[in-house]
Structure formats: structure tokens, C-alpha cells
Design an enzyme around this catalytic site. Structure first.
Site, mmCIF file in Angstrom:
data_model
loop_
_atom_site.group_PDB
_atom_site.id
_atom_site.type_symbol
_atom_site.label_atom_id
_atom_site.label_comp_id
_atom_site.label_asym_id
_atom_site.label_seq_id
_atom_site.Cartn_x
_atom_site.Cartn_y
_atom_site.Cartn_z
ATOM 1 C CB ILE A 1 -0.924 0.014 1.229
ATOM 2 C CG1 ILE A 1 -1.798 -1.235 1.237
ATOM 3 C CG2 ILE A 1 -1.778 1.261 1.229
ATOM 4 C CD1 ILE A 1 -2.684 -1.388 0.016
ATOM 5 C CG ASP B 1 -25.283 31.860 -19.724
ATOM 6 O OD1 ASP B 1 -26.237 31.671 -20.480
ATOM 7 O OD2 ASP B 1 -25.207 32.814 -18.932
ATOM 8 C CG ASP C 1 -23.392 35.317 -15.800
ATOM 9 O OD1 ASP C 1 -24.360 34.649 -16.210
ATOM 10 O OD2 ASP C 1 -23.130 36.453 -16.229
ATOM 11 C CG ASN D 1 4.563 1.075 -2.360
ATOM 12 O OD1 ASN D 1 5.215 2.092 -2.524
ATOM 13 N ND2 ASN D 1 3.726 0.938 -1.348
ATOM 14 C CD GLU E 1 8.719 -0.378 -0.255
ATOM 15 O OE1 GLU E 1 7.574 -0.585 0.196
ATOM 16 O OE2 GLU E 1 9.206 0.758 -0.372
ATOM 17 C CG ASP F 1 8.801 5.517 -1.424
ATOM 18 O OD1 ASP F 1 10.028 5.577 -1.608
ATOM 19 O OD2 ASP F 1 8.164 4.452 -1.398
#
Length: 902
Positions: A304, A348, A640, A706, A709, A738
Site C-alpha cells: 500500500i 452560457d 453566471d 512498493n 518492496e 518516497d
């Protein structure tokens, strides 16, 4: 919506409350029928007893607001995420098995992410509160035969309200008395010209902007006097109906929020699957269950990217700051990225494409026509008019026959917008009304008569009077017998009258509002004003297109973005402005609002062919936005007025005007243009595209880090090797080292020519197949470098703590160098958007310090379970952290050469 508001909404739908029946089409009833249904007389009004009884049934004349999101509810919302569930489970396991430091660290990460999310979402819903502010006024009512001034909130259906110029209308009124009455309904209908009112009924199916027998809550009286019966209050007024539309409009999650949420779910399931596989392999091979639990926690933490929400929030905030420098104020963080995905801009007309200021564009006299341009400096038109005595006389009459007030050509003035435009044209040509009146004082005024469609002023002129008249061309020409030509006059026969009417029609076809001016010299001031007139000419007026809009629309077209006009104004006017701003070939394809529902219901494939939608009501604008969204478009809506608010809220990105926009529009929008400049939208779209490219870049960076890892931990468990990374070390990498490089990547200035590319597919995820392949290859290279360092540690026969220190530092520094892999593959190797990023160099220096120092600090080394590295250990770290960068860059160069070889 509150219970009371729901009850009042039910009342509006049933249209029956107690003994009083609210007519469904009050504008179609005669005055006698209306007074009879409301059981009131126009001169006496209601009694106090009847007022109190009706207030109990209908409630106060206020517009209920939606409750602001509670603080507790926003806080709870931060925990509704699969990522939070997974990390909470990992922390719980760590506490259960006595790993207090790891569990506390994980919870600290969750607390930081929760705080950031809570702060960014803590925004009160203010759009309906702005609507309520429009009703906090007083009103003059007739009750029991007397006129009373009361708070507007106390009005009830059946009250007789007295009106005069300058009043704000505080409820929906069916007019029963009018004297030259006009109202400004631009904020409700989008039509910039004041609307003349009458007490005669109109057809039941008349569109909102054409209901001349009605005055609506939230509009203003610009001229004349009158009285009306209250036929709707609070939530059941037309303004209240807009409120309901805003309440019902649900912008939902932005595309970026949906994609990040989808990515988070994918990561969670991938993490669970990997942890289950690795754990199963370990248990089947007889490994220690506690070791498997620690490995599972490490995998959960490794998979994660805890820094992702932090970096995404900071990147979007940075985008907000940069847009603010370019006069685009972002109200919602996610809107920054949404702009970059925009495929259709629904805009518009009044105040967005045009200046919302009537301007004299053309003068037509017997001698010819003069283009009265808006771009000439003050006095420039004077030279133009000075050469044409007839044009000068035409302007003099238009300035004399006038009730408005204007001090300078660039001021807004007060009064009817068209009369202000005439005064402004006079000033630019050198005719100031106060100066003209010095020798021609006003003797008498004949206010504009909606039946005669003319007005007149009588001025001193020698021993007689000068009568100046202006009005609708057909009315003035009908009262004209002669035409001023040269130094004299000629009779106006039927052929000439038809030619002048034809000229007026041509001006109207060009989208101009046309007035005719005439004059007469008489002996007495009380002579009939509209008889035996001498025609001076025609004046063509328009609400001109903003000069900076056409180039901006051209930029949109080059960017692959369609621009579609959605306006409450008439078809002819809308087409004229469409041509002026360069809407392209689709400008001829116009659909009126009354046909939109049929198009939606029948599923006609006409959406891509229509360039203008005219005479559109607020609910039809809302339906249009939803229809484009259902077709897969990312919709930006600009506006507007009050009438734009529901569509602004529903759109993927609502854009309101900051200077001319109403409070309602600004509060409903996600972005406000501080300079009211349409081109600012293009700058914001450019920034949005840059933001998305940067988000994709740093997400790929974080996930590849990640993944390395996860692979390092998973392979170590599978191969019965010691864990190269511990859970707390992974947290340190993910949250500290990181985050800074990722944030630096998010600060990139973007690639050149990004606006020349078409919008990306709205269905395109943040990470496509190409990005995932790159992430896997980069993650594998980082993992290989880590295991190379592990092998070198084993060759040196280092102890377990020193080995973990080497593998941790190797992977950490390899991830830092990995930031250079995030350059565009087509850019040069050494000088590119990444190496030019000063933020990145600062981030790398900071992170290198945060990695190198802790092993030498006893407390930090104990917490992270690190040993002070020796020179040999640093040599291993440097070599094996740089190798992955060299390998990936070499591989990228080979891949780029392959097509050339073929």
C-alpha cells in the site's frame, strides 16, 4: 433537506394547501379570475386573519437550505476506504503479537492521512444559502386597504404587492396593474434585455422568459410601476424551483476520485492475494507461523503506497495555487484534474461569451449605415458620426428621449440597459444628455407604453416644442409621415415604409435589437406625441461578444474540446453571437429548449451536431448536462446567473464568473473565473492536463517502489531467506523517502504541446497497460539490485542487523535514483523535464540525508533496527543502488532503437 422543506416541496407538487387552491398557470388567468381564486381585491388586499391562516399553511417566504455536512460525519467518511481497512488489520495483528512499535507506526500513518482528508473535505455547502440571501428584503403590500412595508419573508399567497423602479421582486407575482413596467430577468432566464410587462394574460404554454404577465422572485424592476398578487412563495417560486434543482443535482465523485478509489481496491485485493500465497507457501514448508504473520504485515505495509493520498492532495493543492495565479479559483481539489479530461464545454451566452452590456452597434439613416464599433477609443465614434449629420441627429434624439442615467462611457449606469447603451453611444460621439438639455429642457414625458411600443419626451425649442420619440420600428414607422433627408424632408410612402421595415428585419436577422427614432416640431407641449412624425433612422443594439472569446474557442477546437452554447435568449440572437465567437459549422444547428426533452426521450443522435441550445430553462440545462454525461462526456459548464446554478453543480466541472456572476452561481461551481475571461478556462484545462500527467508519473513511481518492496519480502520468504526489510523500515520508506520525490515529480511544469493533443478517453484509467508493464519491469530491477546487495552481504559474512541495513539502504537509494526513470521516453537522457526539476534535486538531497543519518543515531537506529554502515557497506549500497538505473535506462534506449532497425 429539512422536514419542513420536504413538506413545502410536497405542497408545491400537489398545488393544493388547505382551502386555498394555487392556480397551475396563473399567467394565463385574467385579473378578475385571479383575484377570485385568491379571494382578494386589488385595492384592499388580505386581512390580517387571512394572512395568519395562510402563513400556517404555506410557511415563511424563504428558501430552505441544505444542512452543512457535520464534522463528525466528515471524519467518519475518512475511514471508509479499503486501504484503511487493510492497514488497520495489519496494525491490529502487530499489536496482538506484541509488535507495539510497528502497530503504533501504522496507526500514525493512518492518523496523518485521515487528518489531510478531513481538512480538504471540511467545506460547507453554501449554494442554497446564497439563494436564500436573495430573498432577505422588504416588500410593500396592501393589507386591509393600507400599504404596509413588511419583511419579504412574511409574504403569503394572495398578498397584493406594490412595485416601482428599483425594487427587487420578493415572490412570484401575477401582475394586476402595470404602468410602463419592465424587469431585469437576466439572472433567472439569461436574457440580457429588460422585459416589458403587462397585466393581460398570456397563453398557458408560454415559456418562462415570455410570461409578460408575471414578475418573478429574485428579479428587479428597472422601469415603471405596478402591482401584483403573490401566486407562489419560498420553495414553490421559480427561484425556489432552481433551488430544488440544485438540491437534486448530484455531481458525484470526480473522475480522479473514482480512478484512485478503483486503484486502491485493486491494490488491496492484490495485497491480500500475495499475502495469502506467500503465507501458504511458508506454512506448507514448515516455517514459523509468527514469522509468517510478520511477513504478512510487511507485505501489507509494502503493497500500500501510504504516501499516495498525501502526494495527490498536495499536488492538487499546488495546481489550485498555480491556477489562482491565472485568475481561476478552484473550490474543490478534484476539479483541478477534472479540467484536463474535459471533452465538452457547455457555455452560457450572457456575461460569459458576451459582455452582458447592451451596446449600439449600427446606425441606419437615409444616407446609409454606420458601424458603431466598440473597440474605438473614446471620441473615435464622434469623428465617424461628425461626418454624417443625419447619424448625429439620430443619436441626439436617442439621447434626448431617455430615462436612464450615465456619467461616463465606461460606467454601468442606472436604468433600462438599452437606454444606458444609447447614452453611452452618445457620450462616445460627444453628446452628453445634460449638455443637450441646457437649451432643450424637458417639458413633458410620455413613458414607454407597452401597447403603443413607444416613448416620447417633449423639449423646449424656440417658441415651440421638440418631440423626441423612440420605440419599436413597426410602431414608429406607422406613426411617421416623413423622412429627414439632407437638409430637408420627403414624404414617407408605402414603398419607403416597406423598405425601412425590411432594413429593420435585416438588423434583427443579424441578432440586433432594433429601435426607431423620430421627431416633430410642434407649438404646444400637450400635443399628441405619436402623430405626423419625421423618421430619423434606426439604431441596432446588441450584447457584444467578448473580444477574447474567439481565440479561446479556437484553442478549444485545437485541443479536441467541443464548445456548445446553452442560453435562455432567442434563437436569432444566439446564432448571431455564435457566429461572432466562432462556434464553427454547428452554429446553424440550433435546438430550442422545448425540444430537448423529446430529443432525450427519443434518443435522437443529434447531440454531436447541435452547436446552440436556445430558450433553455434551468431544468433543461440540468437535463442537458446529464445527457452529455450519460453519453460518456466529461462536461464543463460555464455560467453566471441563478438559472445556471443547477447545471453548474451537476457538471463534472462547474465554472462561474467571479465579477459578473451571482452568488448562487459562484457557490454552485467548482471553479470561479476571477477575471470573467473565457480564455482562463483554456489555461485551467492546460493545467489540468499537466496535473493528470504528473499524477500518473508519481503514481507509477510510488507503485514501482512498493512493488520492489513486495517482491523483496515475498521472494525472501519463498526462498527461506531472512527478511530484507522489516515492517517499520517499509513504513519509513513509504511515508518519508518516497513521498518527497513523488511530490517533486508532481511539481513538474508539463510537456510542450500538451494542449494540441485531444482529450484523453474519460474511461482511461490512471495506469494503463503500458504503465503497468513499466511498473513491473522497474520494480523487478529495483528488487534485483536489493538481492545483489543481499548476496554481497552474505559474501562478506555480515551479521543479520548489518545485512538488513545494507538491503534497506540499497533499496531506499535505488528508489531515489529511480525518479530519473520517470522522464518521458522521448526526451533526452540527461536534459529533460525531470532533470530540470529543481524540486526533485531538493527532494533527493533531503531524502538522502534522512536515509544516511538515522543509522548513526542510537534512538533512530534502535527503532528502525539498523546498524551504523561501514565504508565497505556504503560501497555495496552505492553500487547496487545505481545498477538498476543504468540497466533500465539502457533497456529503454534499446527498445527505442528497435523500430529504427526494422
Amino acid at each position: 433537506m429539512s422536514v419542513r422543506a420536504q413538506r413545502r416541496l410536497a405542497i408545491a407538487k400537489k398545488e393544493v394547501v388547505g382551502p386555498l387552491i394555487l392556480p397551475k398557470f396563473p399567467h394565463a388567468l385574467s385579473v378578475t379570475e385571479l383575484l377570485g381564486q385568491f379571494r382578494v381585491t386589488g385595492t384592499e388586499g388580505l386581512s390580517e386573519a387571512e394572512v395568519n391562516a395562510r402563513r400556517k399553511h404555506f410557511g415563511a417566504n424563504t428558501i430552505a437550505s441544505r444542512r452543512s455536512a457535520g464534522v463528525l460525519r466528515l471524519l467518519v467518511h475518512q475511514f471508509k476506504s479499503p486501504v484503511v481497512y487493510l492497514l488497520s488489520g495489519a496494525a491490529g495483528l502487530a499489536f496482538y503479537f506484541g509488535e507495539l512499535e510497528e502497530g503504533s507506526a501504522i496507526f500514525a500513518v493512518l492518523a496523518i492521512n485521515t487528518l489531510i482528508g478531513f481538512v480538504t473535505e471540511l467545506k460547507a455547502v453554501r449554494s442554497i444559502e446564497a439563494l436564500r440571501a436573495l430573498g432577505t428584503r422588504t416588500a410593500r403590500v396592501r393589507r386591509e386597504g393600507r400599504v404596509h412595508v413588511i419583511p419579504a419573508e412574511e409574504l403569503v399567497p394572495g398578498d397584493v404587492v406594490v412595485l416601482e423602479a428599483g425594487d427587487a421582486v420578493s415572490a412570484d407575482l401575477r401582475l394586476i396593474e402595470t404602468s410602463r413596467l419592465s424587469t431585469d430577468e437576466s439572472s433567472l432566464t439569461g436574457e440580457s434585455v429588460a422585459v416589458d410587462k403587462q397585466f393581460e394574460p398570456v397563453s398557458a404554454d408560454t415559456r418562462l422568459g415570455d410570461r409578460a404577465s408575471m414578475a418573478f422572485k429574485g428579479t428587479a424592476i428597472t422601469r415603471g410601476t405596478g402591482a401584483g398578487v403573490v401566486v407562489a412563495t419560498g420553495i414553490i417560486t421559480e427561484l425556489g424551483r432552481v433551488t430544488r434543482l440544485v438540491l437534486e443535482a448530484d455531481p458525484g465523485h470526480s473522475p480522479l476520485e473514482r480512478k484512485l478509489e478503483r486503484l486502491s481496491v485493486q491494490l488491496v485485493w492484490a495485497t491480500i492475494a500475495v499475502a495469502a500465497i506467500i503465507g501458504g507457501i511458508g506454512l506448507l514448508s514448515g516455517k514459523d507461523p509468527l514469522l509468517m504473520i510478520e511477513a504478512a504485515i510487511a507485505l501489507a505495509v509494502a503493497a500500500i503506497p501510504e504516501g499516495l493520498p498525501i502526494v495527490a492532495t498536495l499536488a492538487l493543492a499546488r495546481g489550485m495555487w498555480r491556477m489562482a495565479q491565472q485568475n481561476a479559483l478552484i473550490e474543490r481539489l478534484s476539479a483541478v484534474e477534472t479540467l484536463g479530461a474535459t471533452t465538452v464545454v457547455l457555455t452560457d451566452k450572457t456575461g460569459t461569451l458576451t459582455e452582458n452590456r447592451m451596446t449600439v452597434r449600427r446606425l441606419c439613416t437615409p444616407s446609409g449605415e454606420i458601424e458603431f464599433g466598440t473597440g474605438a477609443p473614446e471620441g473615435g465614434e464622434g469623428q465617424q458620426v461628425a461626418g454624417d449629420p443625419q447619424a448625429a441627429e439620430l443619436l441626439r434624439i436617442a439621447v434626448l428621449c431617455n430615462d436612464a442615467h450615465l456619467d461616463g462611457p465606461e460606467e454601468r449606469g442606472s436604468g433600462d440597459p438599452m437606454e444606458i447603451a444609447l447614452l453611452r453611444a452618445g457620450l462616445r460621439a460627444g453628446f452628453r444628455r445634460t449638455t443637450l438639455l441646457e437649451g432643450r429642457g424637458v417639458v413633458r414625458k410620455h413613458a414607454f407604453d407597452p401597447v403603443a411600443k413607444m416613448m416620447a419626451t417633449v423639449h423646449e425649442h424656440g417658441r415651440g416644442v421638440l418631440i423626441a420619440v423612440k420605440g419599436a420600428p413597426e410602431a414608429v414607422l406607422a406613426a411617421t409621415t416623413r423622412v429627414a433627408v439632407g437638409n430637408g424632408e420627403v414624404a414617407l410612402d408605402d414603398t419607403m415604409r416597406a423598405e425601412w421595415l425590411s432594413r429593420a428585419d435585416r438588423l434583427g436577422h443579424d441578432g440586433l435589437r432594433v429601435l426607431a427614432c423620430a421627431t416633430r416640431i410642434d407649438q404646444v407641449a400637450d400635443a399628441a406625441p405619436y402623430d405626423r412624425l419625421v423618421l430619423a433612422g434606426l439604431v441596432g443594439l446588441e450584447d457584444p461578444a467578448r473580444a477574447d472569446v474567439p481565440p479561446a474557442i479556437q484553442d478549444c477546437r485545437q485541443s479536441g474540446i467541443r464548445v456548445v452554447m446553452v442560453t435562455g435568449d432567442h434563437v436569432v440572437t444566439a446564432k448571431s453571437i455564435g457566429r461572432a465567437v466562432g462556434l464553427g459549422e454547428n452554429v446553424s444547428n440550433v435546438m430550442e429548449g422545448k425540444n430537448i426533452r423529446q430529443m432525450i426521450e427519443t434518443g435522437q443522435p443529434a447531440l454531436q451536431d447541435i452547436g446552440i441550445f436556445a430558450r433553455v430553462t434551468p431544468d433543461e440545462k440540468l437535463a442537458l448536462v446529464r445527457t452529455y454525461q450519460a453519453a460518456g462526456e466529461i462536461v464543463a459548464m460555464t455560467g453566471d446567473g441563478v438559472n445556471d446554478a443547477p447545471a453548474l453543480r451537476q457538471a463534472d466541472i462547474g465554472v462561474a464568473m467571479g465579477l459578473r456572476g451571482t452568488d448562487v452561481a459562484r457557490e454552485a461551481a467548482a471553479m470561479i473565473l476571477l477575471d470573467d475571461a473565457f480564455p482562463t478556462i483554456i489555461k485551467a484545462i492546460h493545467e489540468g492536463r499537466v496535473i493528470f500527467a504528473n499524477i500518473r508519473r508519481f503514481v507509477a513511481y510510488l507503485l514501482s517502489c512498493n512493488l520492489s518492496e513486495v517482491l523483496a519480502v515475498g521472494l525472501a520468504v519463498s526462498l527461506a531467506l531472512p527478511l530484507p526489510l522489516l515492517p517499520l523500515q517499509i513504513l519509513y520508506l513509504n511515508l518519508v523517502t518516497d513521498v518527497f520525490p513523488a511530490f517533486a515529480l508532481a511539481m513538474g511544469e508539463g510537456e510542450e504541446g500538451i494542449l494540441k493533443r485531444p482529450p484523453r478517453d474519460p474511461k482511461e484509467p490512471i495506469l494503463g497497460r503500458r504503465q503497468w508493464i513499466t511498473i513491473v519491469l522497474h520494480g523487478a530491477a529495483l528488487t534485483a539490485g536489493t538481492f545483489g546487495a543481499l548476496a554481497a552481504s552474505a559474501w562478506l559474512a555480515l551479521d543479520a542487523r548489518s545485512t538488513v541495513t545494507i538491503t534497506f539502504l540499497t533499496l531506499a537509494f535505488a528508489q531515489l535514483w529511480h525518479a530519473f526513470n520517470m522522464r518521458d521516453p522521448r526526451s533526452p537522457l540527461f536534459v529533460n523535464e525531470v532533470t530540470r526539476n529543481a524540486w526533485l534535486w531538493g527532494a533527493l538531497l533531503l531524502c538522502a540525508t534522512l536515509l544516511a543519518v538515522p543509522p548513526y543515531l542510537p534512538s533512530a537506529a534502535h527503532l528502525l533496527q539498523l546498524a551504523p554502515p561501514s565504508s565497505e557497506m556504503w560501497l555495496i549500497v552505492i553500487i547496487f543502488s545505481v545498477v538498476p538505473l543504468i540497466v533500465t535506462q539502457a533497456g529503454s534506449a534499446v527498445i527505442r532503437l528497435i523500430p529504427r532497425v526494422r
